[in-house]
Design an enzyme around this catalytic site. Sequence first.
Site, PDB file in Angstrom:
ATOM      1  N   SER A   1       0.817  -1.212   0.000  1.00 54.76           N
ATOM      2  CA  SER A   1       0.000   0.000   0.000  1.00 54.76           C
ATOM      3  C   SER A   1       0.855   1.267   0.000  1.00 54.76           C
ATOM      4  O   SER A   1       1.569   1.542  -0.952  1.00 54.76           O
ATOM      5  CB  SER A   1      -0.948  -0.038   1.204  1.00 54.76           C
ATOM      6  OG  SER A   1      -1.869   1.010   1.165  1.00 54.76           O
TER       7      SER A   1
ATOM      8  N   ASP B   1      -2.809   6.262  -3.456  1.00 56.37           N
ATOM      9  CA  ASP B   1      -1.607   5.672  -2.868  1.00 56.37           C
ATOM     10  C   ASP B   1      -1.126   4.527  -3.751  1.00 56.37           C
ATOM     11  O   ASP B   1      -1.653   4.295  -4.840  1.00 56.37           O
ATOM     12  CB  ASP B   1      -1.855   5.226  -1.427  1.00 56.37           C
ATOM     13  CG  ASP B   1      -2.840   4.084  -1.325  1.00 56.37           C
ATOM     14  OD1 ASP B   1      -3.610   3.876  -2.274  1.00 56.37           O
ATOM     15  OD2 ASP B   1      -2.846   3.394  -0.286  1.00 56.37           O
TER      16      ASP B   1
ATOM     17  N   ASP C   1      -1.355   1.348  -3.898  1.00 56.37           N
ATOM     18  CA  ASP C   1      -2.214   0.272  -4.401  1.00 56.37           C
ATOM     19  C   ASP C   1      -3.598   0.773  -4.799  1.00 56.37           C
ATOM     20  O   ASP C   1      -4.475  -0.026  -5.115  1.00 56.37           O
ATOM     21  CB  ASP C   1      -2.321  -0.870  -3.386  1.00 56.37           C
ATOM     22  CG  ASP C   1      -3.145  -0.515  -2.155  1.00 56.37           C
ATOM     23  OD1 ASP C   1      -3.192   0.678  -1.796  1.00 56.37           O
ATOM     24  OD2 ASP C   1      -3.736  -1.429  -1.557  1.00 56.37           O
TER      25      ASP C   1
ATOM     26  N   ASP D   1      -6.166   2.320  -3.257  1.00 57.08           N
ATOM     27  CA  ASP D   1      -7.394   2.269  -2.457  1.00 57.08           C
ATOM     28  C   ASP D   1      -7.560   3.477  -1.546  1.00 57.08           C
ATOM     29  O   ASP D   1      -8.507   3.546  -0.764  1.00 57.08           O
ATOM     30  CB  ASP D   1      -7.482   0.970  -1.650  1.00 57.08           C
ATOM     31  CG  ASP D   1      -6.395   0.841  -0.584  1.00 57.08           C
ATOM     32  OD1 ASP D   1      -5.508   1.730  -0.509  1.00 57.08           O
ATOM     33  OD2 ASP D   1      -6.419  -0.153   0.158  1.00 57.08           O
TER      34      ASP D   1
END
Length: 452
Positions: free
Chosen positions: A107, A246, A248, A250
């Site tokens: 992430s 960000d 990833d 989400d």
Amino acid sequence: MTRKYFGTDGVRGRVGETPITPDFVMRLGYAAGATLVARDKLPAGDHPAVLIGKDTRISGYMLEAALEAGFSAAGADVMLCGPMPTPAVAYLTRALRLQAGVVISASHNPYDDNGIKFFSAQGSKLPDAIEREIEARLAQPMTCMTSAKLGRARRVDDAAGRYIEFCKSTFPNDLDLRGMKIVVDSAHGAAYHVAPKVFHELGAEIVGVGDTPNGLNINDGVGATAPEALRLAVLEEKADCGIALDGDGDRLLMVDAAGQIYDGDRLLYLVARHRVRTAPLAGVAGTLMSNLGFEHALGRLGIAFGRARIGDRYVLEMMQERGWILGGENSGHIICLDRHTTGDGIIAALQVLAALRADEESLAQACADLTLYPQRLINLRLPAGFDWAGEAGIRAALASAEAALAEQGRVLLRASGTEPLLRVMVEGRDAARVDAQAQALADAVRRAIGES
């Protein structure tokens, strides 16, 4: 049984150190695959199938291969979609009727961290009980199916196109983004090749930032955790707004034309304010980190508010328990359950933009009735195994801070679920008092761990 490897967002750590090593990740894939084989009652000869996606970290190649080997050894088929946002994997798992989805990502962490997180067939985070079952299988020896029962692997070549169309379908058919100039910061992460296309295909002029990943630059000075790059680009380009994701994809932050940054609390308020004008909205779920001013602003709209534990999985659990459709974190995880099964930065941005277009307002106008209270967050690195909660000096400082703020603020100490950090958060109406109490608490923690 407590979880040994799974945190609030899957298994995460430094690459090359347990648990993020090739041998462990292969065993993790095997344990997850064996759990699926045991749980899913498929027709004779069929294999459970798993989708594997990843972000742009260089270690993703290695971990993808290890996971594939583990799943195959357990008799599970594997479908590989390459770099894709975490919520895209959740969507594709459900759309392709697969038994599970797996994302290789850490992430918002630096490139030399990585992690593994799982989604169920319904596109939601795995329940704690299944994660415990996977951990129990990790304690058993890894074996291998006979050759005839091994899983197969193949690529999903149209994954990006499928997800782009899904994102666009969440935007009202009678609206578009024509005439808007938007800066999109993809954090050199998993959304670099899909996010700009979504907004462009809805009519916006797009300026890209953080869209040239090299395996080592994910989240490095760009993205939702470093919004200054987006702010400067919006001002330089004279754009209408900016969108930061960000690594990833989400998490979402936005910037308006004047360079003002809007966090998850503000964006969630904006969406809730728009929704409640056209239909009843029973409540909104936040977390212990959600700003007190956000809670009070929702109350003025007649919207109930609940605080879940830190982590979007716990926000989702509260939403499902209470039958609510909106929730999120001030860090930028925003969940719209009438649009997707999980938090999605692109879809959240589309809900914000749809509200602005429908109401003919700017970000500043839409958030004019929301005043966030001053909040100070200090992250302190903890030594391994340090029992901060048992330290008398920390407990005394906490009690003193709570007494000083009384009814005018909140204090929260919590260990991060994804990093070896203790997060010290203080908020209240008086900024000077908030800063003083946060520093006093942080100093008490430093003294407890032997720092000067």
